[in-house]
Design a protein around this motif. Structure first.
Motif, PDB file in Angstrom:
ATOM      1  N   THR A 190      40.230  33.881  39.703  1.00 27.90           N
ATOM      2  CA  THR A 190      39.413  34.490  38.646  1.00 27.90           C
ATOM      3  C   THR A 190      40.251  34.950  37.464  1.00 27.90           C
ATOM      4  O   THR A 190      39.712  35.136  36.366  1.00 27.90           O
ATOM      5  N   GLN A 191      41.555  35.133  37.673  1.00 35.86           N
ATOM      6  CA  GLN A 191      42.430  35.539  36.574  1.00 35.86           C
ATOM      7  C   GLN A 191      42.852  34.366  35.703  1.00 35.86           C
ATOM      8  O   GLN A 191      43.415  34.564  34.622  1.00 35.86           O
TER       9      GLN A 191
ATOM     10  N   SER B 110      38.766  33.751  50.351  1.00 34.11           N
ATOM     11  CA  SER B 110      38.267  34.785  49.441  1.00 34.11           C
ATOM     12  C   SER B 110      39.384  35.294  48.541  1.00 34.11           C
ATOM     13  O   SER B 110      39.188  35.484  47.331  1.00 34.11           O
ATOM     14  N   LYS B 111      40.577  35.497  49.110  1.00 33.22           N
ATOM     15  CA  LYS B 111      41.711  35.941  48.297  1.00 33.22           C
ATOM     16  C   LYS B 111      42.111  34.875  47.284  1.00 33.22           C
ATOM     17  O   LYS B 111      42.485  35.198  46.139  1.00 33.22           O
ATOM     18  N   LEU B 112      42.041  33.604  47.688  1.00 33.18           N
ATOM     19  CA  LEU B 112      42.370  32.516  46.757  1.00 33.18           C
ATOM     20  C   LEU B 112      41.406  32.514  45.575  1.00 33.18           C
ATOM     21  O   LEU B 112      41.827  32.396  44.415  1.00 33.18           O
ATOM     22  N   LEU B 113      40.117  32.648  45.848  1.00 33.93           N
ATOM     23  CA  LEU B 113      39.142  32.684  44.762  1.00 33.93           C
ATOM     24  C   LEU B 113      39.357  33.906  43.876  1.00 33.93           C
ATOM     25  O   LEU B 113      39.195  33.834  42.650  1.00 33.93           O
ATOM     26  N   ALA B 114      39.714  35.038  44.493  1.00 33.55           N
ATOM     27  CA  ALA B 114      39.957  36.247  43.711  1.00 33.55           C
ATOM     28  C   ALA B 114      41.140  36.068  42.773  1.00 33.55           C
ATOM     29  O   ALA B 114      41.121  36.537  41.630  1.00 33.55           O
ATOM     30  N   SER B 115      42.182  35.380  43.240  1.00 36.97           N
ATOM     31  CA  SER B 115      43.330  35.129  42.363  1.00 36.97           C
ATOM     32  C   SER B 115      43.003  34.113  41.272  1.00 36.97           C
ATOM     33  O   SER B 115      43.529  34.188  40.162  1.00 36.97           O
TER      34      SER B 115
END
Length: 369
Positions: free
Chosen positions: A51-52, A44-49
């Motif tokens: 998105t930038q 989830s953190k990887l996908l969140a990063s």
């Protein structure tokens, strides 16, 4: 340092469920559910990063910029081609309408000359275009039928007719395009067909704006449809996941309930079969008593019962005597083989004594007679 930037990006996106919702919204084409993100926080953190750095389609920002520029250049080329193609097809339609009109009605000579000149110019121009070598290759193309563009150009109409055609062409083309636009307007809004020419011309000036609004509305509806499709897929996956959980829970409840009920059922069946067996035994005893009553009289049954009791007493006495004899025999067997010869001699003497007693008894009875 990079870890701090990623953490800051994640904090900008949100926390917990809000983060998961934003990640899912940023990647609508990714087949991931909120439960997957909850079970895999690092993913989830990887996908969140990501998105930038990427958009909803998965393209990076520089690549998306280059793609937009290429799309703009392509749209510009398309507009130029569509402009020339629309003009060319409009001229061909004018020529076709003139041919149809010429066969149905009488056409003035100057108008007939105008369309013949235009048709001839179009054909010559088209032939010259086919005979020209391609600008995308360095190799010379072979000539078609041995003709060159210069030879075909000589078939153009006279310069005087061409000039007359060019002077009248804008007016005729404008009239043709206006008729087509009015036809399109009547197709788009059939209720405007009976309006006056001036009113239809006025509404025609706003047709492009209306069509542009309809196009934007259609694209918006398509986008909403795509979003609803993605949402429906996610809800369907969530529904199937919850349905599977409910089915598993139901199976567990059914199994536990079935085992509990089966134990009670087996116990009740055991009590039932015990009662049934007891009833059958009582019925067998009753049948035996009825058979005895039908076969023997009460006196006979009483006599048989007394005989049976007497026989059982004698049997018990015989068993006791047998047991006593077996005890004595076991005590004699302890003495070994030396006593066995004495026992046989004792037995022989007993038999002789019995025989002599019997003979003496018989002799005595004979003397008395």
């Amino acid at each position: 340092m990079s870890v701090g930037l990623e953490t800051a990006n994640i904090l900008v996106l949100g926390k917990g469920d809000n983060l998961h919702q934003q990640v899912l919204a940023s990647f609508p084409l990714c087949d991931v559910t909120e439960e997957d993100l909850t079970q895999n926080p690092l993913f989830s953190k990887l996908l969140a990063s990501l998105t930038q750095h990427v958009d909803k389609t998965g393209l990076t920002v520089p690549l998306k910029t280059e793609l937009d520029k290429a799309e703009q250049r392509l749209q510009s080329q398309k507009r130029q081609w569509l402009r020339s193609e629309s003009l060319h097809r409009g001229l061909q339609e004018m020529i076709q309408e003139h041919c149809v009109r010429k066969h149905n009605t009488e056409v003035p000579p100057d108008q007939n000359m105008f369309y013949e000149t235009m048709e001839r110019c179009l054909r010559v121009t088209q032939c010259v275009r086919h005979l020209d070598p391609s600008s995308t290759t360095s190799q010379d193309q072979p000539l078609i039928l041995g003709l060159t563009p210069q030879q075909v150009t000589q078939l153009m109409p006279s310069e005087k007719n061409v000039q007359r055609m060019r002077q009248a062409l804008p007016r005729q083309l404008e009239k043709h395009l206006k008729d087509k636009c009015l036809s399109l307007l009547s197709y788009y809004q059939p209720e405007w067909e009976n309006e006056s020419e001036a009113l239809k011309t006025n509404k025609l000036s706003h047709l492009s704006t209306l069509l542009d609004k309809e196009k934007k509305r259609t694209e918006l509806l398509k986008e909403i449809c795509r979003e609803n499709t993605v949402l429906l897929q996610r809800q369907t996956q969530l529904y199937f996941s919850e349905l599977i959980k409910c089915i598993q829970l139901l199976q567990t409840l059914i199994l536990d309930h079935k085992l509990k009920i089966q134990t009670d059922l087996d116990r009740k069946k055991l009590v039932y079969f015990e009662g049934k067996c007891e009833l059958v035994l009582q019925k067998i005893k009753t049948e035996m008593v009825e058979v005895q009553l039908d076969t023997y009289s009460p006196d006979t049954v009483s006599a048989h019962r007394k005989i049976r009791e007497k026989l059982e007493c004698e049997l018990k006495a015989c068993k006791a005597e047998k047991q006593a004899v077996e005890l004595k025999l076991s005590s004699f067997e302890i003495l070994g083989k030396a006593f066995e010869a004495l026992a046989e001699e004792y037995s022989r003497l007993r038999q002789e004594i019995d025989m002599k007693n019997w003979a003496l008894k018989e002799l005595t009875q004979y003397d008395e007679k």
